[in-house]
Scaffold this motif. Structure first.
Motif, PDB file in Angstrom:
ATOM      1  N   GLY A 129       0.825  -1.208   0.000  1.00 24.80           N
ATOM      2  CA  GLY A 129       0.000   0.000   0.000  1.00 24.80           C
ATOM      3  C   GLY A 129       0.850   1.245   0.000  1.00 24.80           C
ATOM      4  O   GLY A 129       0.552   2.222  -0.682  1.00 24.80           O
ATOM      5  N   ALA A 130       1.948   1.227   0.768  1.00 28.56           N
ATOM      6  CA  ALA A 130       2.832   2.390   0.816  1.00 28.56           C
ATOM      7  C   ALA A 130       3.486   2.622  -0.531  1.00 28.56           C
ATOM      8  O   ALA A 130       3.665   3.754  -0.959  1.00 28.56           O
ATOM      9  CB  ALA A 130       3.895   2.191   1.898  1.00 28.56           C
ATOM     10  N   PHE A 168      -6.410   5.774  11.555  1.00 31.16           N
ATOM     11  CA  PHE A 168      -6.316   7.208  11.319  1.00 31.16           C
ATOM     12  C   PHE A 168      -5.901   7.384   9.865  1.00 31.16           C
ATOM     13  O   PHE A 168      -4.766   7.137   9.497  1.00 31.16           O
ATOM     14  CB  PHE A 168      -5.272   7.815  12.252  1.00 31.16           C
ATOM     15  CG  PHE A 168      -5.359   9.297  12.440  1.00 31.16           C
ATOM     16  CD1 PHE A 168      -6.374  10.055  11.897  1.00 31.16           C
ATOM     17  CD2 PHE A 168      -4.413   9.947  13.198  1.00 31.16           C
ATOM     18  CE1 PHE A 168      -6.447  11.426  12.101  1.00 31.16           C
ATOM     19  CE2 PHE A 168      -4.467  11.311  13.419  1.00 31.16           C
ATOM     20  CZ  PHE A 168      -5.488  12.056  12.871  1.00 31.16           C
ATOM     21  N   THR A 169      -6.838   7.766   9.023  1.00 28.10           N
ATOM     22  CA  THR A 169      -6.534   7.995   7.614  1.00 28.10           C
ATOM     23  C   THR A 169      -5.996   9.413   7.477  1.00 28.10           C
ATOM     24  O   THR A 169      -6.666  10.374   7.849  1.00 28.10           O
ATOM     25  CB  THR A 169      -7.800   7.817   6.753  1.00 28.10           C
ATOM     26  OG1 THR A 169      -8.266   6.477   6.918  1.00 28.10           O
ATOM     27  CG2 THR A 169      -7.509   8.088   5.284  1.00 28.10           C
ATOM     28  N   ILE A 170      -4.790   9.521   6.964  1.00 30.15           N
ATOM     29  CA  ILE A 170      -4.126  10.818   6.791  1.00 30.15           C
ATOM     30  C   ILE A 170      -4.123  11.151   5.312  1.00 30.15           C
ATOM     31  O   ILE A 170      -3.795  10.308   4.467  1.00 30.15           O
ATOM     32  CB  ILE A 170      -2.669  10.774   7.299  1.00 30.15           C
ATOM     33  CG1 ILE A 170      -2.602  10.258   8.737  1.00 30.15           C
ATOM     34  CG2 ILE A 170      -1.993  12.126   7.135  1.00 30.15           C
ATOM     35  CD1 ILE A 170      -3.244  11.141   9.755  1.00 30.15           C
ATOM     36  N   THR A 229      -2.103   9.738   0.514  1.00 36.11           N
ATOM     37  CA  THR A 229      -3.023   9.189   1.495  1.00 36.11           C
ATOM     38  C   THR A 229      -2.398   7.963   2.150  1.00 36.11           C
ATOM     39  O   THR A 229      -1.776   7.148   1.474  1.00 36.11           O
ATOM     40  CB  THR A 229      -4.355   8.767   0.828  1.00 36.11           C
ATOM     41  OG1 THR A 229      -4.927   9.912   0.202  1.00 36.11           O
ATOM     42  CG2 THR A 229      -5.330   8.208   1.835  1.00 36.11           C
ATOM     43  N   ASP A 230      -2.554   7.862   3.456  1.00 36.51           N
ATOM     44  CA  ASP A 230      -2.123   6.682   4.199  1.00 36.51           C
ATOM     45  C   ASP A 230      -3.290   6.248   5.074  1.00 36.51           C
ATOM     46  O   ASP A 230      -3.686   6.978   5.975  1.00 36.51           O
ATOM     47  CB  ASP A 230      -0.901   7.000   5.054  1.00 36.51           C
ATOM     48  CG  ASP A 230      -0.300   5.744   5.675  1.00 36.51           C
ATOM     49  OD1 ASP A 230      -1.081   4.878   6.133  1.00 36.51           O
ATOM     50  OD2 ASP A 230       0.925   5.618   5.709  1.00 36.51           O
ATOM     51  N   ASP A 231      -3.857   5.086   4.793  1.00 39.08           N
ATOM     52  CA  ASP A 231      -5.000   4.616   5.560  1.00 39.08           C
ATOM     53  C   ASP A 231      -4.736   3.282   6.251  1.00 39.08           C
ATOM     54  O   ASP A 231      -5.659   2.556   6.588  1.00 39.08           O
ATOM     55  CB  ASP A 231      -6.244   4.528   4.678  1.00 39.08           C
ATOM     56  CG  ASP A 231      -6.060   3.586   3.497  1.00 39.08           C
ATOM     57  OD1 ASP A 231      -4.972   2.997   3.343  1.00 39.08           O
ATOM     58  OD2 ASP A 231      -7.016   3.441   2.725  1.00 39.08           O
ATOM     59  N   ARG A 232      -3.462   2.972   6.480  1.00 35.26           N
ATOM     60  CA  ARG A 232      -3.134   1.749   7.217  1.00 35.26           C
ATOM     61  C   ARG A 232      -3.641   1.865   8.652  1.00 35.26           C
ATOM     62  O   ARG A 232      -3.573   2.936   9.245  1.00 35.26           O
ATOM     63  CB  ARG A 232      -1.623   1.510   7.226  1.00 35.26           C
ATOM     64  CG  ARG A 232      -1.062   1.184   5.849  1.00 35.26           C
ATOM     65  CD  ARG A 232       0.456   1.163   5.867  1.00 35.26           C
ATOM     66  NE  ARG A 232       0.932   2.539   6.098  1.00 35.26           N
ATOM     67  CZ  ARG A 232       2.046   2.834   6.756  1.00 35.26           C
ATOM     68  NH1 ARG A 232       2.787   1.898   7.283  1.00 35.26           N
ATOM     69  NH2 ARG A 232       2.414   4.083   6.902  1.00 35.26           N
ATOM     70  N   PRO A 233      -4.129   0.779   9.243  1.00 35.96           N
ATOM     71  CA  PRO A 233      -4.634   0.849  10.616  1.00 35.96           C
ATOM     72  C   PRO A 233      -3.509   0.966  11.638  1.00 35.96           C
ATOM     73  O   PRO A 233      -2.364   0.603  11.364  1.00 35.96           O
ATOM     74  CB  PRO A 233      -5.384  -0.472  10.781  1.00 35.96           C
ATOM     75  CG  PRO A 233      -4.747  -1.387   9.791  1.00 35.96           C
ATOM     76  CD  PRO A 233      -4.309  -0.528   8.644  1.00 35.96           C
ATOM     77  N   GLY A 234      -3.841   1.477  12.817  1.00 38.59           N
ATOM     78  CA  GLY A 234      -2.910   1.519  13.942  1.00 38.59           C
ATOM     79  C   GLY A 234      -1.811   2.553  13.790  1.00 38.59           C
ATOM     80  O   GLY A 234      -1.854   3.436  12.940  1.00 38.59           O
TER      81      GLY A 234
END
Length: 144
Positions: free
Chosen positions: A16-17, A82-84, A100-105
């Motif tokens: 994802g990154a 926390f979706t940034i 966008t970064d929507d990984r959990p935790g």
């Protein structure tokens, strides 16, 4: 709020990154936002399930004549995501770029800030409705 990321989640985070242009979560497992390498730390709260601007503590960000990369560490409750979203505008009406970064935790991610660019940081924290959740935002500026 520290947690170990399962191998599958770490692989998904790396993939994802790669697709979103962000750095993956720490390969060692736990994310440490308390490191003295972070030169700016914000500990605050956010309402759940609503996109909010200025989750980095700044309403607007304007870069000077030099380009930089920002590394951000976000420490949140283990049960939340926390979706940034970083929205960056080039000078003189240039194109807008969104990371966008929507990984959990908890997570560590990077985004570039070009010379003379303007950007805003938005975020959405998942959680029970009508509540506020605390988080820690730690950042440092790196050469581009």
């Amino acid at each position: 709020m520290k947690r170990t990321i399962p191998v599958l989640a770490a692989v998904a985070g790396v993939l994802g990154a790669t697709l979103t242009g962000t750095a993956p979560a720490s390969a060692a497992g736990a994310v440490d936002c308390n490191s003295p390498e972070y030169t700016r730390v914000l500990e605050t709260y956010i309402p759940t399930n609503i996109q909010r601007p200025a989750v980095d503590g700044r309403q607007y960000n304007i870069n000077g004549p030099d380009a930089f990369t920002y590394q951000v560490c976000v420490d949140i409750p283990d049960t939340s995501t926390f979706t940034i979203e970083v929205r960056d505008w080039a000078p003189n009406g240039g194109p807008q770029t969104v990371w966008t970064d929507d990984r959990p935790g908890d997570k560590v991610f990077r985004f570039p800030a070009g010379a003379n660019h303007f950007w805003q940081v938005y975020g959405t924290m998942t959680g029970p409705g009508s509540t506020y959740i605390t988080y820690k935002w730690a950042e440092k500026r790196l050469p581009a």
